[in-house]
Design an enzyme around this catalytic site. Structure first.
Site, PDB file in Angstrom:
ATOM      1  N   ASP A 250      -7.527  -0.331  -6.587  1.00 23.49           N
ATOM      2  CA  ASP A 250      -8.041  -1.492  -7.316  1.00 23.49           C
ATOM      3  C   ASP A 250      -9.505  -1.340  -7.713  1.00 23.49           C
ATOM      4  O   ASP A 250     -10.054  -2.150  -8.463  1.00 23.49           O
ATOM      5  CB  ASP A 250      -7.861  -2.775  -6.501  1.00 23.49           C
TER       6      ASP A 250
ATOM      7  N   GLN B 292       6.316   0.612  -5.857  1.00 21.03           N
ATOM      8  CA  GLN B 292       6.184  -0.700  -5.241  1.00 21.03           C
ATOM      9  C   GLN B 292       6.246  -1.805  -6.285  1.00 21.03           C
ATOM     10  O   GLN B 292       6.195  -1.556  -7.500  1.00 21.03           O
ATOM     11  CB  GLN B 292       4.858  -0.788  -4.493  1.00 21.03           C
TER      12      GLN B 292
ATOM     13  N   HIS C 100     -14.771  -5.467   1.712  1.00 23.66           N
ATOM     14  CA  HIS C 100     -15.226  -4.205   1.147  1.00 23.66           C
ATOM     15  C   HIS C 100     -16.655  -3.858   1.549  1.00 23.66           C
ATOM     16  O   HIS C 100     -16.989  -2.672   1.682  1.00 23.66           O
ATOM     17  CB  HIS C 100     -15.053  -4.230  -0.371  1.00 23.66           C
TER      18      HIS C 100
ATOM     19  N   GLU D 258      -5.346   7.906  -5.416  1.00 26.25           N
ATOM     20  CA  GLU D 258      -4.445   6.757  -5.376  1.00 26.25           C
ATOM     21  C   GLU D 258      -3.030   7.216  -5.714  1.00 26.25           C
ATOM     22  O   GLU D 258      -2.829   7.978  -6.670  1.00 26.25           O
ATOM     23  CB  GLU D 258      -4.903   5.681  -6.366  1.00 26.25           C
TER      24      GLU D 258
ATOM     25  N   ASP E 127      -0.381  11.604  -3.555  1.00 26.88           N
ATOM     26  CA  ASP E 127      -0.253  11.150  -2.180  1.00 26.88           C
ATOM     27  C   ASP E 127      -1.448  11.670  -1.385  1.00 26.88           C
ATOM     28  O   ASP E 127      -1.783  12.862  -1.455  1.00 26.88           O
ATOM     29  CB  ASP E 127       1.060  11.680  -1.591  1.00 26.88           C
ATOM     30  N   ALA E 128      -2.095  10.809  -0.623  1.00 17.70           N
ATOM     31  CA  ALA E 128      -3.316  11.189   0.086  1.00 17.70           C
ATOM     32  C   ALA E 128      -3.066  12.328   1.061  1.00 17.70           C
ATOM     33  O   ALA E 128      -3.885  13.259   1.181  1.00 17.70           O
ATOM     34  CB  ALA E 128      -3.892   9.979   0.819  1.00 17.70           C
TER      35      ALA E 128
ATOM     36  N   ASP F 135      -8.959   3.619   2.719  1.00 17.84           N
ATOM     37  CA  ASP F 135      -8.596   2.224   2.428  1.00 17.84           C
ATOM     38  C   ASP F 135      -7.126   2.178   2.023  1.00 17.84           C
ATOM     39  O   ASP F 135      -6.792   1.933   0.864  1.00 17.84           O
ATOM     40  CB  ASP F 135      -9.494   1.689   1.311  1.00 17.84           C
TER      41      ASP F 135
END
Length: 520
Positions: free
Chosen positions: A311, A253, A289, A331, A365-366, A383
């Protein structure tokens, strides 16, 4: 015997090999142009299926038109091939830059994408008839054998170009400069074929024209290569309201961090954008959050799993609880994690949560990670980016939430960020229904986050809907018992509605998200 054949004499075998190698190179370049357009569109708009479909459809159609248009050019095949390759190198090499500029300054993304895809496709389509003619002039053979040789070189070149784009060009040069470099290679290959193999058959004037055109194309691409950084920085100033302090294109990205000047004595506004979508504003991210994390932590929470949130901000809230013994942070993009670990403004914002000794960061990858996960977690925080792209839609499917349920302890809880019940009410309802379709009892709630608007979440558990309560170790900045009770109440025009779940086979959530957010 033709003039070209006479010029080549007894060197037909090396000449054929050289021409087939040039075919290989040109095919690799053509596929890189195609992939670069698709990738750039995905970075700018996120909808990879639509981008891919439009680019492929337009280019294949244009290739057919280009082949027809090349029929009268076969009388001067060598010179025509040189002209086509010079034009293709220029258009293809500058395609990504032109698309980026049209998106940033003129808001003409779709017309530009279609026009560029058509031009590149038409020029690629013109190559094959001209190459076939040149191949036959070297040594005449039956049409089937000639086509087999030519298409073999073409398809192998496409394979190499397709692999070189993600594994070599993007990591080393990025999209803009990678396309320009390929354009230069394309121009050199075209000129080498014409001047090296058929130069003797051309007039001195034609040879000079081919050489001059090639040098002109290389000069334009060189200038564009040198100035691409300035163009990118200037374009970003058009796309983002605040000054850009960090920008990079990772393997997944486009990552941009902006920083505004502080208002009076207040703190500056730090904003993170992924592919142009706002991920948080430092002025109000705590609202998001706190609402995301603390309800799921009002239960067992020794072992916590965070999916997404590279993040470190959700992780910051999790680590406020002294009873947390282990957290696994999954992540996809290592560039996001690296930025959150090294950028001082982000480290200050996330309290250095990614380097806490209780945290294990997994870059994966989740969905893939969950399939192989072992052990159970007391709390799971999901999230993840909104399901407005093909890559993220699978993370809002029944199958995905079933995998989440598999790693939940019997008395565990899971929370999912579910988008805006105001701006995308049908998407919100679909996510709620999908969580429930995985056998989880779920309760929806929503809060106001000024940067996002009205934002919703789903709290769920295996044994039925869990109570929507909090018990933080210290008072929070935003979330209180009273605010959370109010968060469970939806206005009449935005109450969650019955919906069919989203699955891998039928990603309804993607269609709903793209249609609803398109209006804003």
């Amino acid at each position: 015997m033709s003039t070209d054949v006479a010029a080549l004499g007894t060197y037909s075998r090396p000449a054929r090999t050289g021409l087939l190698f040039a075919t290989f190179v040109c095919a690799a370049c053509g596929l890189v142009y195609e992939l670069a357009l698709i990738a750039q569109g995905s970075y700018l708009l996120g909808d990879s299926v639509t981008q891919t479909s439009v680019v492929l459809a337009v280019m294949v159609f244009a290739m057919g038109m280009g082949s027809l248009a090349a029929k009268p050019l076969q009388r001067r095949a060598a010179l025509s091939f040189a002209a086509v390759e010079a034009a293709l190198a220029l258009v293809g090499g500058l395609a990504v830059l032109a698309l980026y500029v049209s998106f940033a300054w003129w808001d003409l993304y779709w017309p530009s994408l279609i026009g560029i895809a058509f031009a590149v496709g038409a020029l690629i389509g013109a190559e094959i008839p001209l190459l076939m003619t040149l191949l036959q002039r070297i040594r005449r053979q039956d049409a089937g054998s000639a086509a087999a040789d030519l298409f073999a070189a073409d398809y192998v070149g496409a394979l190499v170009g397709g692999l070189a784009f993600p594994f070599l060009l993007l990591p080393l040069l990025g999209q803009l400069r990678g396309a320009m470099t390929v354009g230069a290679l394309n121009a050199i290959a075209g000129a080498a074929v014409v001047l090296g193999l058929f130069g003797a058959a051309l007039s001195r004037r034609d040879r000079l024209a081919v050489g001059a055109a090639t040098l002109a194309v290389l000069a334009v691409l060189g200038v564009a290569f040198a100035g691409s950084g300035v163009v990118q920085r200037t374009a970003r100033s058009q796309l983002y309201a605040d000054p850009v302090v960090h920008a990079e294109t990772s393997a997944y990205q486009n990552i941009v961090l902006t920083r505004s000047a502080p208002l009076s004595a207040g703190a500056p506004d730090i904003r993170l954008f992924l592919n142009g979508d706002l991920q948080f504003s430092s002025l109000d991210e705590y609202r998001y959050h706190e609402a995301l994390v603390h309800p799921v932590m009002d239960g067992p929470h020794e072992r916590v799993l965070v999916l997404g949130g590279g993040d470190g901000l959700a992780l910051r809230e999790v680590l406020r609880y002294p009873g947390v013994q282990q957290v696994v942070e999954v992540e996809l993009d290592p560039a996001v994690v690296q930025l959150a670990r090294t950028e001082p403004a982000l480290v200050e914002l996330n309290d250095g949560s990614l380097d806490d000794p209780r945290v294990r960061v997994v870059v994966d990858d989740a969905f893939r990670w969950l399939r192989d996960a072992t052990g159970e977690f007391d709390a799971v925080v999901v999230d993840l980016p909104d399901p407005d792209a093909t890559a993220t839609a699978k993370l809002y499917s029944t199958e995905f939430y079933a995998l989440v349920r598999e790693v939940l302890a019997p008395d565990g809880r899971v929370v999912v960020q579910a988008g805006s019940p105001y701006f995308a009410p049908r998407t919100f309802s679909c996510i709620l229904a999908t969580v429930r379709s995985a056998g989880l009892g779920a309760v929806p709630y929503h809060v106001t986050v000024p940067s996002f608007g009205d934002w919703g979440f789903v709290l769920a558990a295996p044994g039925g809907p869990p109570p929507l309560t909090i018990d933080p170790p210290a008072p929070l900045r935003f979330l209180t018992d009273e605010v959370l009770r109010a968060a469970a109440v939806f206005p009449a025009d935005r109450e969650p509605q019955p919906s069919e779940p989203s699955t891998l086979d039928d990603p309804r959530v993607l269609r709903l998200a793209t249609s609803e957010w398109r209006r804003y």
